[in-house]
Scaffold this active site. Sequence first.
Site, short mmCIF file in Angstrom:
data_model
loop_
_atom_site.label_atom_id
_atom_site.label_comp_id
_atom_site.label_asym_id
_atom_site.label_seq_id
_atom_site.Cartn_x
_atom_site.Cartn_y
_atom_site.Cartn_z
N THR A 106 0.45 -1.07 0.07
CA THR A 106 -0.23 0.08 -0.03
C THR A 106 0.78 1.19 0.14
OG1 THR A 106 -1.04 -1.22 1.96
CG2 THR A 106 -2.24 0.70 1.03
N ASP A 142 -5.65 16.54 20.76
CA ASP A 142 -5.73 15.46 20.14
C ASP A 142 -4.76 14.11 20.63
OD1 ASP A 142 -7.64 15.83 18.48
OD2 ASP A 142 -6.44 16.38 16.67
N ASN A 151 -7.97 22.62 15.23
CA ASN A 151 -8.69 21.75 16.07
C ASN A 151 -10.12 22.21 16.33
OD1 ASN A 151 -9.26 19.42 17.15
ND2 ASN A 151 -8.00 19.81 19.15
N SER A 203 -4.20 12.17 14.43
CA SER A 203 -5.59 12.80 13.94
C SER A 203 -6.40 11.90 13.22
CB SER A 203 -4.77 13.62 12.69
OG SER A 203 -5.89 14.30 11.95
N SER A 204 -7.56 12.44 12.95
CA SER A 204 -8.52 11.59 12.11
C SER A 204 -8.93 12.23 10.56
CB SER A 204 -10.16 11.59 12.79
OG SER A 204 -9.79 11.06 13.89
N GLY A 257 -14.48 17.43 11.10
CA GLY A 257 -15.62 16.85 11.96
C GLY A 257 -14.87 15.78 12.99
N GLY A 258 -13.42 15.98 13.35
CA GLY A 258 -13.19 15.28 14.35
C GLY A 258 -13.41 13.78 13.89
N THR A 269 -6.36 22.25 9.79
CA THR A 269 -7.21 22.69 11.32
C THR A 269 -6.54 23.29 12.24
OG1 THR A 269 -8.46 21.47 12.80
CG2 THR A 269 -6.39 20.41 12.39
O1 DON Z 1 -7.00 16.06 13.79
C1 DON Z 1 -7.90 15.88 14.14
O2 DON Z 1 -8.53 14.83 13.93
C2 DON Z 1 -8.82 16.88 14.72
N1 DON Z 1 -8.09 18.02 15.24
C3 DON Z 1 -9.87 17.55 13.67
C4 DON Z 1 -10.74 18.88 14.25
C5 DON Z 1 -11.88 18.78 13.30
O3 DON Z 1 -12.09 18.19 12.40
C6 DON Z 1 -12.78 19.83 14.12
N2 DON Z 1 -13.70 20.03 12.85
N3 DON Z 1 -14.82 20.11 13.28
#
Ligand code: DON
Length: 574
Positions: A380, A422, A400, A451-452, A472-473, A398
């Site tokens: 991959t 995070d 965050n 991170s996501s 969206g976290g 982001t």
């Molecule tokens: O890196 C991450 O997964 C998070 N800090 C992302 C934060 C996020 O998507 C906020 N938005 N709604």
Amino acid sequence: MKVTALFCRTFNYMLIVSLFLFSALNFGESQPPKKAKNGMVVTVSTPASLVGVQILKDGGNAVDAAVAVGFALAVTYPYAGNIGGGGFMVIHLANGKNTTIDFREKAPLKAFRDMYLDKNGNYIPSLSKEGALAVGVPGSVAGLIYALKKYGTMPLAKVIQPAIDLAKKGWKLDERTAESFSKTLDVFKKYPSSYKIFSKNGVPYKEGEIFKQPDLAWTLEQIKKNGRDGFYKGKVADLLVKQISEFGGIITKEDLLKYKPVERKPVIGTYRGYEIVSMPPPSSGGIALVELLNILENYHFDENDWGSSGYIHDLVEAMKYVYADRTKHLGDEDFYPVPKKGLISKAYAKSIFKKIKDVATPSKDIKAGNPLNYKESTETTHYSIYDKAGNAVSVTTTLNSAFGNKIIVEGAGFLLNNEMDDFSAKPGEPNQFGLLGTEANSIQPEKRMLSSMTPTIVLKNSQPYIIIGSPGGSTIITTVLQVIMNCIDFNMNIQEAIDAPRIHHQWLPDKIFHEKFAIIKDVMENLKKMGYKFADLHSNFRIIGRAEGILIDNSKNLIYGAADPRGGGSAEGY
Ligand code: DON
């Protein structure tokens, strides 16, 4: 019990900080996607999309446009666009090369594992989210400049100028942005440097007013003149360190000098013959997405399955296993041996698929797997850009939380992130997205927090087909998953695929989150009979992601762009 209580607390926090940012959704017939022949830029902010498409029209490639958009979003979308945060860029070049640039923030040199615990070992959630201790060493400026030098064609002065102009001359506030300022004013009030920028001496900005940011324009000028040194050294660095130390933070000039973006090999997977190119650690996004798709590839879905209890069951069970794996196995690979090959292997996914029953398996009975036994592998605010040469760029970036930690660096006009949240501050303690972590994502100096973010490019016959990502976290991964499946399994166009209501499960809490209209009454009854519990529609994750996507139809020589109606923004093509 304890974990449940903590989830409630963190989810309430999320609710307070983010609910107002989302306006009601309208799921009806989708608008057709934007159509273009030469190039397409999709972002959450129309002025930034226009900056990007102008760069393409001026002869720049997708990377030039992505860098211009990155700086422009710091001006027109302070909610998440940034120079004080970080992100990830996934690139597919027309010559076939796939690569990624990691400009994720890092823990400062003075950070340590238990820095958010009190002397009794109890986690103090506010410390990782608010104030100067929440700030990770910013990576955006270094990352954008790295991408431009290596893969762009235009000088920095050209691509940063539109952002400077927008900051200096101002731009017309749209309703959503003006509202986001006024609704955050009480928090900004705590920080005079922020209150000054986001209000007119305490009077809220209104839609249609011109919003100027002279301090930010000055900072961008320093970057234009001196490249990355304009941010990581000299006056801007002095102001940044001063602001942070005044609020009790630990970032030093040495942290800034040492920050480096990292070019990493993408995570590569396949799904029903399409190739998935996505972000490797320190994001969990790519691995989790490929693991999900590998499990779901074992099912056959047709158009009648969409939204059915059977389909939602299959998605949710796969999500539970994958988020359990994320909790245990994912972290910054430079510090922790992530069993990447196993996690993205088809055989490992098959072993999970075989465990999925016809009813819900309670999350407490699902544990992270042992991917180390599976070595076999197939080797991959998000924005998506495609240019006329066939280069594709997918960037998620982001601060965050909304407006990061809400602190503007006095005199430099930019917001700081609160990305340290995070990290897993303590095993068993959820972060603001309810995500748990273990040793893999513990705090260490210079480590990148997990991170996501899932900037992704899907290839069809080795050519870019879908360029997609979302904020969206914890819901980023499941959002990207559903948009891809909506296109590939359900034959939706990119606008329909983005508009369609979404669901989300992250193992813990053991609940299905869903948007309005995602689950109709009969389906919910069926799912309840199978053992599922649902989060209150009006609680957290009322809106799941805000995806910005492009789909390229080579058979028609057309590029389709779609901005998510859950956010503002637009697809701009030519
Ligand atoms: O890196 C991450 O997964 C998070 N800090 C992302 C934060 C996020 O998507 C906020 N938005 N709604």
